[in-house]
Write an enzyme that holds these catalytic residues in place. Structure first.
Site, short mmCIF file in Angstrom:
data_model
loop_
_atom_site.label_atom_id
_atom_site.label_comp_id
_atom_site.label_asym_id
_atom_site.label_seq_id
_atom_site.Cartn_x
_atom_site.Cartn_y
_atom_site.Cartn_z
N HIS A 1 1.64 4.59 -2.73
CA HIS A 1 2.10 5.96 -2.77
C HIS A 1 3.42 6.55 -2.85
CE1 HIS A 1 -1.85 6.30 -0.77
NE2 HIS A 1 -1.49 5.79 0.19
N HIS B 1 0.97 -1.42 0.17
CA HIS B 1 -0.01 0.17 -0.06
C HIS B 1 0.91 1.17 0.14
CE1 HIS B 1 -3.55 2.34 0.95
NE2 HIS B 1 -2.66 3.16 1.68
N GLU B 2 1.69 1.19 0.83
CA GLU B 2 2.52 2.65 1.00
C GLU B 2 3.61 2.66 -0.25
OE1 GLU B 2 1.96 4.50 2.94
OE2 GLU B 2 0.60 3.51 4.29
#
Length: 452
Positions: A26, A22-23
């Site tokens: 980003h 997920h990170e």
């Protein structure tokens, strides 16, 4: 490995994998948009390990392994040197900010598809949607022991879990469903399950019981475990005997025994109990006796036997594809899971679906441990489902989540200027309150499951 330790370990593994992807979403898009990333942390709190790359980004593994974050250069948090203003997140065009924020959930969505592809390559053992003895609405619909559910309302049901997902949504809606099945002889049959006749307050946590369904893998075989001394079976039946018939009527499951013994006892007299003893067929003459049932406090006809300890039922379905076939299969499965999740969320918001189905960290940890014990394919499926759930949850328009930030940017697009700082702060408080309430409900449900 103890269950508690295993649950904690596999929860950390699962959260670590999902949060990292997920990170990274980003992080990767932020880098492509020219935003300076100050820190990429897996976990919260004090770093246990860290290092910096040539761009000045600190990569860290922190002490609390229940999340993570990407910290970017941003004037909203602190003063940014004039030379670095062009690398600040808040200075980027709105479409780039939208892309950076959306990249996290999208990374989880991509991970879900990739994990399902791997799962289909390995092959996931499962249970077919084959029924055991039916009762209630299922029996009234004409569904019988040995029927295999092939399609429900036109949707393929390869496994019992597939069937339950379709039935759950239809049951909440109190909507009748058309079922295409094949009976024990392989003949195709058409049935209509009248879910509209379910009580308004039926137990959604025990759907099979409410409908009257029992899956074939849930039914205990008619194998004798122990024989009570001085009972009707003493000296005749032995541990390990497989009961095949009572008084001339076939026995397939342990649950078949009690009603046949009751019928026999009320009729009176002796009769034959047929058993398979290590391949030898025997017919044993006996007569049941009455004794007090401690649960019902009533007299019952019994043989004086208990079932053998049950082994884990063998899987009778395998979902496996080749490398190319697994690609569309993974996309189809992701689409189906996403559709079911969103449909259930909508019903929760309207109050139609029970909030008891919301689970927290305790239940997730237990499921992580249980699926890890069942093999890599089952654990990978669990990770895929969790990754998809994380993507959907983060896209909810709740401030403090990615979806909340996306909502702010959409408002900015419409009105032509950012929301005021006061409005955003108020939104953050509302978002925190909503999340706290959701987490509190999930924790309450977890504790309730443990104590009951």
């Amino acid at each position: 490995m103890s269950e508690a330790f295993g649950s904690v370990l596999w929860l950390i593994v699962a959260i670590g994998i999902l949060v990292t992807f997920h990170e990274f979403g980003h992080f990767w898009v932020a880098r492509r948009c020219g935003v300076k990333v100050l820190r990429f942390s897996v976990g919260f709190g004090k770093p246990l390990w860290s290092r910096k790359d040539r761009h000045g980004t600190e990569f860290a593994i922190a002490a609390i392994p229940l999340g993570g974050y990407v910290k970017m250069l941003d004037e909203a948090e602190y003063e940014v040197p004039a030379a670095q203003l062009g690398q600040a997140f808040n200075r980027k065009p709105i479409w780039q900010r939208i892309a950076i924020v959306a990249a996290g959930p999208i990374a989880n969505l991509i991970l879900c598809v990739a994990l399902l592809w791997v799962m289909f390559l390995i092959g996931k053992p499962d249970y077919s949607a084959t029924l055991g003895p039916t009762q209630g609405l299922a029996a009234q619909a004409g569904l019988r022991d040995g029927d295999r559910l092939e399609r429900i309302d036109g949707r393929s049901t390869e496994t019992a879990m597939d069937a339950l997902q379709v039935l759950m949504l239809a049951a909440i809606d109190h909507r009748d469903v058309a079922i295409q099945a094949s009976d024990a002889n392989g003949h195709e049959v058409q049935r209509k399950l009248a879910l509209s006749r379910l009580p308004a307050d039926f137990d959604q946590q025990n759907l099979e019981k409410a409908i009257g369904l029992v899956w074939h893998f849930q039914v205990a075989p008619a194998t004798v475990g122990t024989v009570t001394p001085d009972s009707a079976s003493a000296g005749l039946l032995q541990s390990g005997d497989q009961i095949t018939a009572i008084d001339g009527q076939a026995v397939r499951y342990w649950n078949d025994i009690a009603p046949l013994v009751k019928q026999w006892g009320e009729r009176g007299g002796e009769a034959m109990v047929e058993v398979d003893r290590q391949g030898e067929r025997l017919a044993l003459l006996m007569q049941p006796r009455q004794q007090l049932n401690p649960d019902t406090k009533q007299q019952a006809w019994v043989l004086g036997i208990t079932p053998a300890p049950r082994k884990a039922p063998e899987h009778d379905a395998l979902r496996r594809y080749g490398p190319l076939e697994a690609i569309p299969a993974a996309f189809r499965q992701t689409g189906r899971m996403a559709s079911d999740s969103l449909a259930m969320m909508r019903r929760m918001l309207t109050g139609e679906a029970s909030a008891k189905s919301i689970s927290g960290a305790i239940t997730i940890a237990q499921v992580a441990n249980a699926t890890a014990q069942q093999g890599p394919a089952t654990f990978i499926f669990f990770l895929a489902l969790l990754s998809l759930s994380l993507a959907i949850l983060n896209l909810l328009p709740i401030p403090v989540l990615d979806g909340g930030h996306l909502l702010y940017y959409l408002i900015e697009l419409v009105k032509g200027s950012p929301l005021s700082e006061r409005s955003m702060v108020a939104g953050q408080y509302i978002g925190l309150a909503l999340l706290a309430g959701l987490m509190g409900l999930a924790f309450y449900n977890d504790i309730l499951r443990l104590v009951t």
